[in-house]
Design an enzyme around this catalytic site. Structure first.
Site, PDB file in Angstrom:
ATOM      1  N   GLU A   1      44.339  45.953  45.240  1.00 31.03           N
ATOM      2  CA  GLU A   1      45.364  45.878  44.305  1.00 31.03           C
ATOM      3  C   GLU A   1      45.932  47.305  43.695  1.00 31.03           C
ATOM      4  OE1 GLU A   1      45.297  42.978  40.302  1.00 31.03           O
ATOM      5  OE2 GLU A   1      43.344  44.316  40.755  1.00 31.03           O
TER       6      GLU A   1
ATOM      7  N   GLU B   1      35.462  37.150  40.143  1.00 33.16           N
ATOM      8  CA  GLU B   1      36.689  37.398  41.021  1.00 33.16           C
ATOM      9  C   GLU B   1      36.571  38.669  41.674  1.00 33.16           C
ATOM     10  OE1 GLU B   1      40.514  37.366  38.422  1.00 33.16           O
ATOM     11  OE2 GLU B   1      41.399  39.067  39.548  1.00 33.16           O
TER      12      GLU B   1
END
EC number: 3.2.1.6
Length: 652
Positions: A150, A145
């Site tokens: 973010e 991932e």
């Protein structure tokens, strides 16, 4: 003299170094070419809208594409950019469904390359929010991932995080503008991953106030680098569509070390979403100086805030100008995708049917009946008995179709394949009845004569007629449930059939879930004369003037086959229990399984009084019994072997 093993080791090292240097030079000599691009409407049409439960346990309700468009949560702006927001009008129940939002995912998975996202606006620094632009493999965490953008709550700096399985360590000595706070990308660090904190202004309110910017990620088999360029500092090569990473300067994150990136990070799909609270934003809600309505629970305080303050989330939206993927040696006309991500694109199960000589049933040849020439090489299964089977003189065997089974063309000794979404095995039922001229096109076949092969009834009794029904698929395409490969069932002096006396196969009925209830009537009645009686030792045949089958369907075992042989013959397997009327007036219950070939002959008139003949073999019990019609007419009986013939003679 040095040992030979040492010389080999030195030689291998030199060779490896030369190969690595050559590969690096080849890569540096190449230029990135555009492989995939999205902007405006393509985000709405070419990405999947995820509307399931949030995997990160957020207080959110992800909506589907239709709702998102109707409610204005997604749209194309006047400038052509893609807007993706959240509901900022509804006051909610903290114990009910979460705030409406959107999560979109690319339909394809992508491999190494240069990923560029031009963002005009990202969700601001707002308590309770957790926006992200990230990628993930099919098998998490083994395929990895990559969290490119973010942040949570009031954060103003981006956090770049990598997750994978096992141990995947990166070095902190790589040149980067961000700060490496965790170097273990694998599960050895729990769920933390390897983390790089970006520079201030790389996300949230400061990012939006400066007019947005561009993020670029270069992913190779040895490293992952991520750059952030404010709107005023976008490299010229990137702006021109000819990116040259050597001119990009120092990246915000440079993740490289002992980790095998080729093994730990496989093909990824892209995801853009905005969730609320959840495992990260909710658990650190208190640390972000956000209002704590429940001092004992940061998570509950987060949910309460998100539910009761809708206007706070007006700026929690993405406005994206474009996303582009560049790869070495790949043109824009080529796909960068390595696999499809949606079920609707999954390849179906292949279904094949094979014509096997060992499963060919043998039927006796009646003396004076019309027969159908057998195929020399090919058996063709019609897709619809009523619409697709047409009379033909070609050497082709036509099988009536059952809804829900595939159309299969099988060459003897080989396979023919068909794709569908799944595979099932079916047992079909068939109802046979005489039809008028207007319906005779339902069965294909010719009127050619064929020589007799001299097959006897004794051979029929000894022949195995088990023919496995081929696999069927739930593709919605019509097809056939069985293929009957009959040996050359021929006759001498075969006659051309009359258009008014054809006996055709009706469409196969729906598959029954249980055998039908017995019907209190004979299976077949009609008028007969002695001239149609068989001339063989154990052959049982007669002429049927007006054959009819009981209204209920008769289940055909999976090991049997039902087929319309040409335009004038029908071969079927039947199993039923009937009350059979006797000549004396009484009735006899009989359970029977039979294999019959119906071959109509030329008719006398269109009123149904034409003479037709039938060949019937029965493993055990009575299937057809004598019926009296017009005085002297009789019908032969279906029994096994000589006993059946003697029984028929006694009844006569």
């Amino acid at each position: 003299m040095a040992p030979s093993s040492l010389l080999l080791s030195v030689g291998s090292l030199i060779t490896s170094s030369l190969v690595s240097a050559t590969a690096l030079e080849a890569r540096q000599s190449q230029t990135y070419q555009l492989a995939e691009s999205w902007q405006g409407e393509s985000f709405i049409n070419d990405w999947n809208f995820f509307d399931g439960a949030d995997p990160t346990n957020g207080y959110v309700t992800y909506v589907n594409q239709s709702f998102a468009k109707q409610s204005g949560l997604v749209k194309v702006t006047e400038s052509g950019s893609f807007y993706m927001g959240v509901d900022y009008e509804s006051t909610l129940n903290p114990n009910g469904a979460g705030r409406e939002s959107v999560r979109i995912e690319s339909k394809n998975y992508y491999t190494e390359g240069l990923y560029v996202i031009d963002i005009e606006h990202m969700p601001g620094s707002i308590c309770g929010t957790w926006p992200a632009f990230w990628s993930v493999g099919k098998n998490w965490p083994n395929d990895g991932e990559i969290d490119i953008i973010e942040g949570v709550n009031l954060q103003k700096a981006n956090k770049i995080v990598l997750h994978t399985s096992g141990s995947c360590d990166v070095s902190g000595s790589n040149d980067m503008t961000g700060t490496l706070s965790s170097s273990e990308c694998g599960e050895a660090s729990g769920t933390v991953g390897c983390v790089v904190k970006g520079t201030n202004g790389s996300s949230g309110d400061p990012f939006n106030e400066s007019g947005g910017g561009v993020y670029a990620m270069e992913w190779t088999d040895t490293f992952i680098k991520i750059w952030f360029f404010p709107r005023s500092q976008i490299p010229a090569s990137l702006a021109s569509g000819n990116p040259d990473t050597s001119s990009f300067g120092t990246p915000m994150a440079h993740l490289q070390g002992s980790c095998d990136f080729a093994e730990r990070f496989k093909a990824q799909k892209l995801i853009i979403d905005t969730t609320f609270c959840g495992d990260w934003a909710g658990n650190v809600f208190a640390e972000s100086t956000c209002p704590m309505s429940d001092p004992s629970s940061p998570m509950q305080s987060c949910v309460n805030y998100v539910a009761q303050n809708p206007a706070a989330f007006k700026e929690a939206y993405w406005e994206i100008n474009s996303i582009k993927i560049y790869q070495y040696g790949v043109s824009a006309a080529s796909s960068a995708a390595v696999s499809q991500a949606t079920a609707s694109k999954v390849e179906g199960t292949r279904v094949s049917a094979q014509a096997a000589n060992t499963a060919t049933p043998t039927v006796p040849a009646p003396v004076e009946t019309t027969t159908v020439p057998q195929p020399a090489q090919t058996n063709t299964v019609a897709t619809s008995a009523a619409d697709h089977a047409t009379p033909s003189s070609a050497e082709t065997t036509t099988v009536p179709a059952a809804t829900g089974a595939p159309s299969v063309s099988a060459t003897e000794g080989g396979d023919s394949e068909l794709e569908s979404t799944s595979t099932v095995y079916v047992t079909s039922t068939t109802t046979i009845c005489p039809v008028a001229e207007s319906s005779s096109a339902a069965a294909a076949g010719g009127k050619e004569d064929a020589p007799s092969n001299g097959t006897s009834g004794a051979e029929v009794a000894a022949t195995s007629v088990a023919a496995a029904a081929p696999a069927a698929a739930t593709s919605g395409h019509p097809g056939a449930d069985a293929i009957a490969n009959s040996a050359a069932a021929t006759s001498t002096d075969a006659q051309s059939e009359s258009a008014t006396s054809r006996l055709t196969a009706g469409a196969l009925s729906e598959i029954p879930t249980a055998p039908p209830e017995p019907v209190s009537q004979a299976v077949s009645t009609g008028s007969f004369d002695d001239s149609d009686t068989a001339q063989g030792d154990s052959e049982e045949q007669g002429s049927i003037a007006s054959a009819s089958v009981a209204p209920s369907t008769i289940p055909v075992p999976a090991s049997s086959s039902a087929a319309a042989l040409g335009g004038s013959s029908i071969a079927s397997s039947f199993a039923s229990s009937r009350l059979i009327p006797r000549p004396t007036g009484s009735s006899t219950a009989a359970s029977a399984t039979a294999i019959a070939t119906w071959s109509p002959t030329a008719g006398e008139s269109a009123s149904g009084t034409a003479k037709e003949s039938a060949t019937l073999t029965t493993p055990s019990e009575v299937f057809f019994t004598p019926g009296l019609s017009n005085g002297a007419n009789r019908m032969s009986v279906g029994l096994s072997g000589l006993i059946g013939v003697m029984f028929i003679a006694a009844l006569a």
